[in-house]
Scaffold this motif. Structure first.
Motif, PDB file in Angstrom:
ATOM      1  N   ASP A  39       0.873  -1.170   0.000  1.00 35.74           N
ATOM      2  CA  ASP A  39       0.000   0.000   0.000  1.00 35.74           C
ATOM      3  C   ASP A  39       0.908   1.218   0.000  1.00 35.74           C
ATOM      4  O   ASP A  39       1.533   1.538   1.012  1.00 35.74           O
ATOM      5  CB  ASP A  39      -0.893  -0.015   1.235  1.00 35.74           C
ATOM      6  CG  ASP A  39      -1.817   1.199   1.319  1.00 35.74           C
ATOM      7  OD1 ASP A  39      -1.739   2.070   0.436  1.00 35.74           O
ATOM      8  OD2 ASP A  39      -2.602   1.277   2.287  1.00 35.74           O
ATOM      9  N   THR A  40       0.994   1.906  -1.130  1.00 40.43           N
ATOM     10  CA  THR A  40       1.936   3.028  -1.224  1.00 40.43           C
ATOM     11  C   THR A  40       1.500   4.228  -0.386  1.00 40.43           C
ATOM     12  O   THR A  40       2.282   5.164  -0.214  1.00 40.43           O
ATOM     13  CB  THR A  40       2.128   3.462  -2.685  1.00 40.43           C
ATOM     14  OG1 THR A  40       0.866   3.821  -3.246  1.00 40.43           O
ATOM     15  CG2 THR A  40       2.758   2.340  -3.500  1.00 40.43           C
ATOM     16  N   LEU A  41       0.272   4.215   0.141  1.00 40.03           N
ATOM     17  CA  LEU A  41      -0.143   5.231   1.104  1.00 40.03           C
ATOM     18  C   LEU A  41      -0.015   4.734   2.542  1.00 40.03           C
ATOM     19  O   LEU A  41      -0.340   5.462   3.479  1.00 40.03           O
ATOM     20  CB  LEU A  41      -1.586   5.662   0.850  1.00 40.03           C
ATOM     21  CG  LEU A  41      -1.813   6.611  -0.328  1.00 40.03           C
ATOM     22  CD1 LEU A  41      -3.306   6.799  -0.572  1.00 40.03           C
ATOM     23  CD2 LEU A  41      -1.149   7.966  -0.084  1.00 40.03           C
ATOM     24  N   GLY A  42       0.463   3.517   2.715  1.00 36.73           N
ATOM     25  CA  GLY A  42       0.511   2.909   4.039  1.00 36.73           C
ATOM     26  C   GLY A  42       1.899   2.794   4.619  1.00 36.73           C
ATOM     27  O   GLY A  42       2.108   2.020   5.562  1.00 36.73           O
ATOM     28  N   ALA A  43       2.863   3.540   4.093  1.00 36.28           N
ATOM     29  CA  ALA A  43       4.228   3.459   4.607  1.00 36.28           C
ATOM     30  C   ALA A  43       4.252   3.814   6.094  1.00 36.28           C
ATOM     31  O   ALA A  43       3.513   4.676   6.564  1.00 36.28           O
ATOM     32  CB  ALA A  43       5.144   4.399   3.825  1.00 36.28           C
ATOM     33  N   LEU A  44       5.128   3.151   6.834  1.00 39.55           N
ATOM     34  CA  LEU A  44       5.231   3.295   8.282  1.00 39.55           C
ATOM     35  C   LEU A  44       6.540   3.985   8.648  1.00 39.55           C
ATOM     36  O   LEU A  44       7.516   3.917   7.899  1.00 39.55           O
ATOM     37  CB  LEU A  44       5.152   1.928   8.961  1.00 39.55           C
ATOM     38  CG  LEU A  44       3.896   1.103   8.638  1.00 39.55           C
ATOM     39  CD1 LEU A  44       3.998  -0.287   9.257  1.00 39.55           C
ATOM     40  CD2 LEU A  44       2.638   1.812   9.127  1.00 39.55           C
ATOM     41  N   THR A  45       6.560   4.606   9.813  1.00 40.25           N
ATOM     42  CA  THR A  45       7.691   5.442  10.192  1.00 40.25           C
ATOM     43  C   THR A  45       8.179   5.099  11.590  1.00 40.25           C
ATOM     44  O   THR A  45       7.377   4.851  12.496  1.00 40.25           O
ATOM     45  CB  THR A  45       7.293   6.933  10.163  1.00 40.25           C
ATOM     46  OG1 THR A  45       6.802   7.255   8.851  1.00 40.25           O
ATOM     47  CG2 THR A  45       8.472   7.829  10.481  1.00 40.25           C
ATOM     48  N   VAL A  46       9.514   5.113  11.759  1.00 44.09           N
ATOM     49  CA  VAL A  46      10.124   5.140  13.084  1.00 44.09           C
ATOM     50  C   VAL A  46      10.877   6.461  13.205  1.00 44.09           C
ATOM     51  O   VAL A  46      11.322   7.038  12.211  1.00 44.09           O
ATOM     52  CB  VAL A  46      11.076   3.949  13.317  1.00 44.09           C
ATOM     53  CG1 VAL A  46      10.294   2.648  13.416  1.00 44.09           C
ATOM     54  CG2 VAL A  46      12.137   3.853  12.228  1.00 44.09           C
ATOM     55  N   GLY A  47      11.011   6.954  14.430  1.00 47.17           N
ATOM     56  CA  GLY A  47      11.688   8.228  14.604  1.00 47.17           C
ATOM     57  C   GLY A  47      11.672   8.660  16.046  1.00 47.17           C
ATOM     58  O   GLY A  47      11.186   7.941  16.932  1.00 47.17           O
ATOM     59  N   ASN A  48      12.168   9.870  16.303  1.00 49.40           N
ATOM     60  CA  ASN A  48      12.288  10.347  17.679  1.00 49.40           C
ATOM     61  C   ASN A  48      11.932  11.824  17.836  1.00 49.40           C
ATOM     62  O   ASN A  48      12.213  12.421  18.869  1.00 49.40           O
ATOM     63  CB  ASN A  48      13.701  10.094  18.200  1.00 49.40           C
ATOM     64  CG  ASN A  48      14.779  10.696  17.303  1.00 49.40           C
ATOM     65  OD1 ASN A  48      14.593  11.752  16.702  1.00 49.40           O
ATOM     66  ND2 ASN A  48      15.904  10.012  17.188  1.00 49.40           N
ATOM     67  N   LYS A  69       4.671   9.046  -5.052  1.00 52.82           N
ATOM     68  CA  LYS A  69       3.371   9.691  -5.196  1.00 52.82           C
ATOM     69  C   LYS A  69       2.373   9.191  -4.153  1.00 52.82           C
ATOM     70  O   LYS A  69       1.200   9.590  -4.161  1.00 52.82           O
ATOM     71  CB  LYS A  69       2.812   9.445  -6.597  1.00 52.82           C
ATOM     72  CG  LYS A  69       3.691   9.983  -7.723  1.00 52.82           C
ATOM     73  CD  LYS A  69       3.866  11.490  -7.627  1.00 52.82           C
ATOM     74  CE  LYS A  69       4.679  12.025  -8.789  1.00 52.82           C
ATOM     75  NZ  LYS A  69       4.935  13.488  -8.672  1.00 52.82           N
ATOM     76  N   GLY A  70       2.829   8.308  -3.274  1.00 55.60           N
ATOM     77  CA  GLY A  70       1.997   7.856  -2.166  1.00 55.60           C
ATOM     78  C   GLY A  70       2.516   8.452  -0.876  1.00 55.60           C
ATOM     79  O   GLY A  70       2.543   9.664  -0.701  1.00 55.60           O
ATOM     80  N   MET A  71       2.959   7.586   0.041  1.00 54.20           N
ATOM     81  CA  MET A  71       3.594   8.051   1.269  1.00 54.20           C
ATOM     82  C   MET A  71       5.095   7.991   1.046  1.00 54.20           C
ATOM     83  O   MET A  71       5.696   6.915   1.083  1.00 54.20           O
ATOM     84  CB  MET A  71       3.201   7.143   2.443  1.00 54.20           C
ATOM     85  CG  MET A  71       3.570   7.696   3.799  1.00 54.20           C
ATOM     86  SD  MET A  71       2.651   9.196   4.213  1.00 54.20           S
ATOM     87  CE  MET A  71       0.951   8.623   4.092  1.00 54.20           C
ATOM     88  N   PRO A  72       5.753   9.112   0.760  1.00 56.04           N
ATOM     89  CA  PRO A  72       7.180   9.083   0.423  1.00 56.04           C
ATOM     90  C   PRO A  72       8.023   8.490   1.540  1.00 56.04           C
ATOM     91  O   PRO A  72       7.709   8.618   2.724  1.00 56.04           O
ATOM     92  CB  PRO A  72       7.513  10.558   0.205  1.00 56.04           C
ATOM     93  CG  PRO A  72       6.214  11.174  -0.191  1.00 56.04           C
ATOM     94  CD  PRO A  72       5.184  10.454   0.615  1.00 56.04           C
ATOM     95  N   LEU A  73       9.121   7.858   1.124  1.00 59.01           N
ATOM     96  CA  LEU A  73      10.007   7.172   2.060  1.00 59.01           C
ATOM     97  C   LEU A  73      11.087   8.141   2.517  1.00 59.01           C
ATOM     98  O   LEU A  73      12.238   8.079   2.095  1.00 59.01           O
ATOM     99  CB  LEU A  73      10.601   5.929   1.392  1.00 59.01           C
ATOM    100  CG  LEU A  73       9.579   4.975   0.749  1.00 59.01           C
ATOM    101  CD1 LEU A  73      10.285   3.763   0.158  1.00 59.01           C
ATOM    102  CD2 LEU A  73       8.514   4.546   1.761  1.00 59.01           C
TER     103      LEU A  73
END
Length: 697
Positions: A39-48, A69-73
């Motif tokens: 799902d190109t709009l479903g990208a997940l993120t880790v961060g602080n 064009k979805g959730m950019p990496l």
């Protein structure tokens, strides 16, 4: 005395009365995002908060172009910025335009120019630069997204870990991804039943308004130099005048790939197993191992979730409650990841580039007021300290426009330079934010020493902010009143030349100057007589013959012109986001709320408009309308599987919507000054349980 006792009661709730009543881990974990397909709009993120790393279905940044064009990496930080070379020597004064708004003096505004020539070129350069930098992609050395099958990916919110399983060409992969809590450092573990190869690449920036910030075709505009040591690669990135190191450290039988990429490197393991840690920028310590990163991330997120606000909707029978809880929990995570840095956040956080990577000071309230209200004031304080850096530029803006004090800019970057804009430079509703947010920090303190520290830290900024507000208000002797004019309000469809007395700005001027007077008293100073005159003689909100508040006193055709029923329904922010005051009538505001709900052009709105409406409904004693507003089925009120507030094809992330949601829900539960009812913004049938949230002013 009554207000003081109510504050003590609120603080008791804030620190966790009956704190064993909610299973916090259960609330958080049942809202873990889970994907079972690409799902190109479903990208997940880790961060602080200072740094974030967004991944695709492989758990890494393997297919950045497919997701662009979805959730950019994104791999972005609060310190990573870049400017294209200023070969023409453009200067900020070249983008200034002289305006006269009838205040007795000329005013210079940083503007865009339509006419070809140096002024237009200078304004465009200054808007575009500096821009936020994508620090580099770390992915598996795979090439075809369509071959990624059998996806099973979960973001473990409680521990800040992304667990990704998938098949590629029949080869099974298991990838775990974490981010250290105190550095731009990502830990990765990859296991497979075949060979494993990692790929690291650095793109050149695009400098565009809204995109992934990656120009993969600009091969000769930057350099990436690599030096290898045992189990380690040292990378020196040079992008024009921007330079930073990247260090990659690995564990196991791993070798550098035979084919070097022009802007990166590859790593290879025949054993089907690889652990790697990648650090962006300078480190003041050695790199952690993957296991150490995972443990540090787990400690960080466990502590985050155990502190501050939490809401449990599981006892509510209404079917809408489940979705509202999901949005709340995911918003808590996303805002901590994207908005917790040393500068105010950009609209799309650290996920991708928007407005050239710059941040907007009128939006800081919507991003970050919730941190104080939900028990994490230290996160808000970090970015509010940036205003000390920006103060001198704010003084210069005020002076060149003929005003006293500090005028806070709208669109800017860490150096606080004002980005030219034919809209943003005329906005004023960002002005009281510093006062309001400093007041929230003050209210969060539980000791006299803590309160005094906040006063000492922000007192002078509060004072200078209010001095501009006083100077900006124009006195009309014939009517013995003060008006606000020569501005573009939050509802940006109105024009600076013709707008007089927009309602939210009037209410915010009234509240901000009152708060600033309290701050003077806290500093042992006398009240400012001029400020009191403005407070007592500021114009009331203008209404029409149908007892509906107007978009501005000057907007007499508010309800027959679509310009005035599109964009933000900011008229409702005058009582909702802000408390009721002498400027407004509860009956007229309730009429206006009902009209807006039924007739507004909702296809032309933004994500924070829905919580703004909900806050107005709550203060008007309309809890069902408040819930309806929060969950209205509109495109700009969409919350994706990862929790991001989707707006449109350009803005797939819009964090002010997430922040506004938390602020509204918190206010609907904990109430506001003078309100001691239980869950005043929710219907009585909603058994919502919560702890650790402060009431709003």
């Amino acid at each position: 005395m009554k207000k003081y006792l109510l504050l003590l009661l609120a603080l008791a709730l804030y620190v966790g009365v009956d704190a064993t009543s909610i299973d916090r881990k259960a609330v958080v974990s049942r809202n873990n995002p889970h994907l079972t397909a690409v799902d190109t709009l479903g990208a997940l993120t880790v961060g602080n908060g200072h740094f974030a790393f967004t991944v695709d279905a492989t758990g890494l940044q393997t297919f950045p172009q497919a997701y662009s064009k979805g959730m950019p990496l994104g791999t972005m930080s609060d310190w990573g910025w870049h400017s294209f070379p200023n070969t023409e020597g453009y200067k900020p004064e070249e983008a200034l335009r002289v305006r006269d708004f009838g205040r007795g003096h000329e005013e210079l505004y940083a503007c865009e120019f339509r006419e070809p020539g140096r002024q237009r070129d200078a304004a465009n350069y200054l808007r575009q630069n500096p821009h936020r930098l994508h620090l580099g992609c770390l992915g598996l050395n795979l090439t075809n997204l369509s071959k990624v099958k059998d996806v099973d990916q979960t973001l473990d919110l409680w521990n800040g870990l992304i667990d990704s399983r998938f098949n590629y060409n029949g080869q099974r992969y298991h990838v775990q991804t974490v981010c250290s809590p105190d550095a731009a450092e990502v830990g990765v573990r990859v296991e497979s039943d075949g060979p494993v190869s990692l790929r690291f690449q650095v793109p050149y920036p695009t400098g565009k308004h809204s995109d992934d910030g990656c120009d993969w075709g600009a091969d000769r505009k930057h350099t990436v130099l690599v030096r290898y040591e045992k189990n380690c690669a040292h990378v020196k990135v040079s992008i024009d005048d921007t330079k930073y190191p990247v260090t990659i450290q690995w564990k196991g039988n791993v070798e550098p790939g035979k084919r070097m990429l022009h802007h990166g490197l590859t790593l290879w393991s025949d054993e089907g197993k690889m652990e790697a840690v990648i650090a962006y920028g300078k480190m003041n310590r050695g790199l952690r191992s993957f296991s150490e990163c995972r443990k540090a991330a787990s400690r960080f997120w466990n502590a985050y979730w155990k502190k501050g606000g939490i809401v449990d909707f599981s006892h509510v029978s209404d079917s809408r409650a489940r979705e509202l809880e999901r949005r709340v929990v995911l918003s808590q995570y996303l805002l901590a990841v994207n908005d917790g840095g040393d500068t105010p956040p950009q609209e799309t956080g650290l996920t991708y580039n928007s407005w050239f990577g710059k941040f907007h000071l009128e939006m800081i309230w919507w991003h970050q007021a919730q941190f104080a209200l939900w028990g994490h004031p230290e996160i808000l304080e970090r970015s509010l300290l940036w205003f000390q850096t920006a103060a001198q530029m704010g003084r210069e803006i005020a002076r060149r426009q003929g005003f006293d004090g500090i005028r806070w800019m709208k669109m800017t970057s860490p150096d606080a330079a004002e980005a030219p804009s034919n809209v943003g430079s005329y906005l004023i509703w960002q002005q009281p934010h510093l006062i309001y947010l400093a007041e929230l920090l003050y209210r969060c303190q539980t000791t006299d020493i803590g309160r005094q520290r906040i006063v000492d830290t922000f007192g002078s900024l509060v004072d200078e902010t209010a001095r501009f507000m006083y100077a900006f208000a124009t006195y009309e002797p014939a009517a013995d009143r003060y008006v606000l004019k020569g501005c573009i309000p939050a509802q940006e469809t109105l024009k600076a030349d013709s707008t007089v007395n927009p309602p939210m700005e009037l209410s915010y001027w009234h509240l901000g100057l009152q708060m600033a007077q309290q701050w003077r008293e806290r500093q042992g100073k006398a009240r400012d007589n001029g400020w009191d005159r403005v407070i007592s003689r500021l114009s009331p909100l203008a209404a029409n013959a149908d007892s509906l508040y107007l978009a501005a006193e000057s907007a007499v055709n508010t309800y027959s012109d679509i310009r005035f029923t599109s964009d933000h329904p900011a008229v409702l922010g005058a009582v909702g986001m802000l408390p009721m005051s002498r400027l407004a009538s509860e009956n007229v505001m309730r009429n206006t709320l009902n009209w807006v709900m039924d007739h507004w052009n909702w296809d032309k709105t933004w994500g924070w408009d829905y919580p703004m409406v909900a806050m107005c409904a709550a203060r008007m004693g309309e809890p069902e309308t408040a819930v309806e507003a929060l969950l209205m089925d509109r495109r700009t009120n969409t919350y994706l599987v990862n929790g991001h507030n989707y707006q449109d094809g350009r803005l797939r992330v819009y964090l002010p919507g997430n922040g506004g949601l938390l602020t509204a829900v918190g206010m609907m539960l904990a109430g506001w000054d003078g309100m001691d009812a239980h869950n005043p913004g929710f219907p009585e049938s909603w058994d919502v349980r919560w702890e650790g949230i402060l009431p709003m002013p």
